[in-house]
Structure formats: C-alpha cells, structure tokens
Design an enzyme around this catalytic site. Structure first.
Site, PDB file in Angstrom:
ATOM      1  N   PRO A 144       0.781  -1.225   0.000  1.00 22.28           N
ATOM      2  CG  PRO A 144      -0.299  -1.296   2.026  1.00 22.28           C
ATOM      3  CD  PRO A 144       0.932  -1.721   1.360  1.00 22.28           C
ATOM      4  CD  GLU A 145       4.504   4.200  -2.287  1.00 22.07           C
ATOM      5  OE1 GLU A 145       4.168   5.394  -2.266  1.00 22.07           O
ATOM      6  OE2 GLU A 145       5.671   3.823  -2.382  1.00 22.07           O
TER       7      GLU A 145
END
Length: 270
Positions: A2-3
DNA sequence: CTACGAACCTGCCTGC
DNA sequence: TGCAGGCAGGTTCGTA
C-alpha cells in the site's frame, strides 16, 4: 503493497459495499497487529451504521456516529470484499460483517497494520500531526519551499516525512524526483522555489495517474492479493537500478537511503 | 529541534 | 533440497 494510490483504491473498492450498512459482527482472529486491536472494538461498532469509508493519508477511517475505526494496511495489509463463502485464509486476521451478509476481510502477513478506535480520529496522535494531502490545494510549490528552508535532510527523506506531506512512499518519492530532475540526496533546503513547483506537479501527477490505474483494476484489486502488476509498466526508475535511463540511456544508479532502496539517474537528476 | 538506526513481522528470492 | 542472508510498498520510537 500500500502506497497512497492503493489505499485510495481500497477505499473506493470497499465504500460502495459497506457505507450505510449495519455492522453485524467484528471478528478478530489475531489481535497482534502493530498495536493490539482493542478488545472493546467489536462492541463499539456492532449494531452501528457505518456512515462513510474515508481516508486521511494512508489511514482508512471507517466512520460511525460515535467515532471511527482507524485502519492502516502497513506494508502487507489488504482489505477485500468477500463475495463467495470461502473460508478465511492464512493471515486473515480480522473480519467485518454486515447485516445484509456483506463481508470484509483484513489480511496482513507482516502485521504492521492496525485497527484502532477513536472518538475524534482527526485528533488522534497518529493523525493529528500529519502534513497536507498531496492532492489538496494546500500542497503546492511555495508550501514545500517554505517548509524546507534551513533543512539539511535529503529531499527524498523530506518528502517521505509525513509531517511535510503525507502519502509519498518510497516508490513515488523515487518516481517524482526522477521526473522533476532532482537528485534524491540533495539537501531539501537547497532547492529553489521553481524546482519545488515542478516537483509538486510531478508528485500530484504520479499519484493521480496511479490512482486512475488502480481504478481500472478496481474489481480485481478488491479480490486480489494486492500484487500491483499494473504499476510496473509505468515505473521509470523504481525497480530499474542498473537498467538504462528512459530519458538519456545512462545506467540508473541504486543506493540506500534510510534503509530504503533509492534509484536515480546520475545524469538527469541534479 | 534534527537525524539516524532499530524495531515491529512474515514471505520470498538468491546464493552457497 | 536445505538453509542463511537480504530484502520488501510503512511508521514509530529511542538515542545521539
């Protein structure tokens, strides 16, 4: 995984499935996340309407009348809408079910994520000191320039510091600095206002483009294990150390900054 | 105040 | 085939 674009993609993926619905149960199979999942979390939300699936930085906020569940995906977390009756997989630590049968599952092998409760999430210690959203009007060249004056720290570290701007993770810091032609180790305080204008534009564009890409694979993503196959093609430097620069063909250099892989072009970035 | 490293975890890939 | 070592998209915390 997750960015910021993927957290936003997750938010968009789950929102239509859970907003306005009543929580039937919150099942915690393993409470040992970054911080222990509060024992009273289920009783706080069971029977309550989930008003909105919101996002601040990389935190998902599941808002209820009395407060919000603060969810972070950490390095390896994912939140999926379960449409079949499949049994929980390994690392499916938390399950949120609604009275209409909808099921959300939180999977996080490394357990760096978190599920916390706050009556005033914006005032929560994890959120209170965060810098502006990168896609908001507040985040602009002049802001970055002002904020960086006198700072000796490398610009890449500066960008990845949540106090300055949120949501710029390792991949996008590398990508945006390349596009802006700025060397990642350059002192943040020694970059001109004009170059910060450019950098700001590239941060926005890179994040926006990635969110759009995430959108195209939304359905897959919610049901996937989170592997970002669709990112790989648009990445110009991340993961390409030793390969030729897409702009000047010189070999991209790879170094480590703050224990994070940093890739840049020694010719294009100064 | 800033800056840097360690820490929290598991999985996967590489090389011996 | 096994095993040690290194690395992974994040963030906080302690120490200098």
């Amino acid at each position: 995984m997750p960015e910021l674009p993927e957290v936003e993609t997750t938010r968009r993926g789950i929102a239509p499935h859970c907003e306005g619905k009543i929580v039937a149960a919150l099942t915690v199979r393993d409470a040992r996340l970054r911080w222990p999942v509060p024992a009273d979390l289920p009783q706080r939300i069971e029977g309550q309407v989930l008003l909105e699936a919101d996002r601040r930085a990389k935190y998902l906020l599941l808002r209820f009348t009395a407060g919000a569940v603060i969810v972070h995906l950490g390095m390896s977390g994912s939140l999926r809408v379960i449409t079949d009756q499949s049994a929980p997989l390994k690392h499916d630590h938390i399950e949120l079910s609604f009275t209409d049968g909808t099921l959300l599952r939180f999977n996080d092998p490394r357990r760096f994520g978190c599920w916390l409760w706050s009556e005033q999430p914006e005032q929560h210690p994890l959120l209170a000191a965060l810098g502006p959203e990168p896609l908001s009007a507040e985040f602009n060249g002049p802001y970055l320039w002002r904020k960086s004056r006198g700072r000796q720290t490398p610009v890449k570290s500066f960008l990845m510091d949540n106090h300055n701007v949120v949501g710029v993770g390792n991949i996008y810091a590398n990508e945006a600095l390349f596009k802006a032609g700025i060397h990642p180790t350059r002192a943040a305080g020694r970059i001109s206002a004009a170059r910060y204008n450019q950098l700001c534009i590239h941060i926005r564009e890179t994040l926006s483009a990635a969110i759009l890409l995430g959108g195209t694979t939304l359905r897959d993503f919610v049901n996937s294990d989170g592997k970002p196959g669709y990112f790989a093609q648009s990445l110009l430097v991340y993961g390409r150390g030793g390969l030729p620069c897409t702009s000047c063909t010189r070999v991209l250099r790879e170094i480590r900054m703050n224990q994070r892989t940093t890739v840049y072009c020694p010719v294009c970035q100064r």
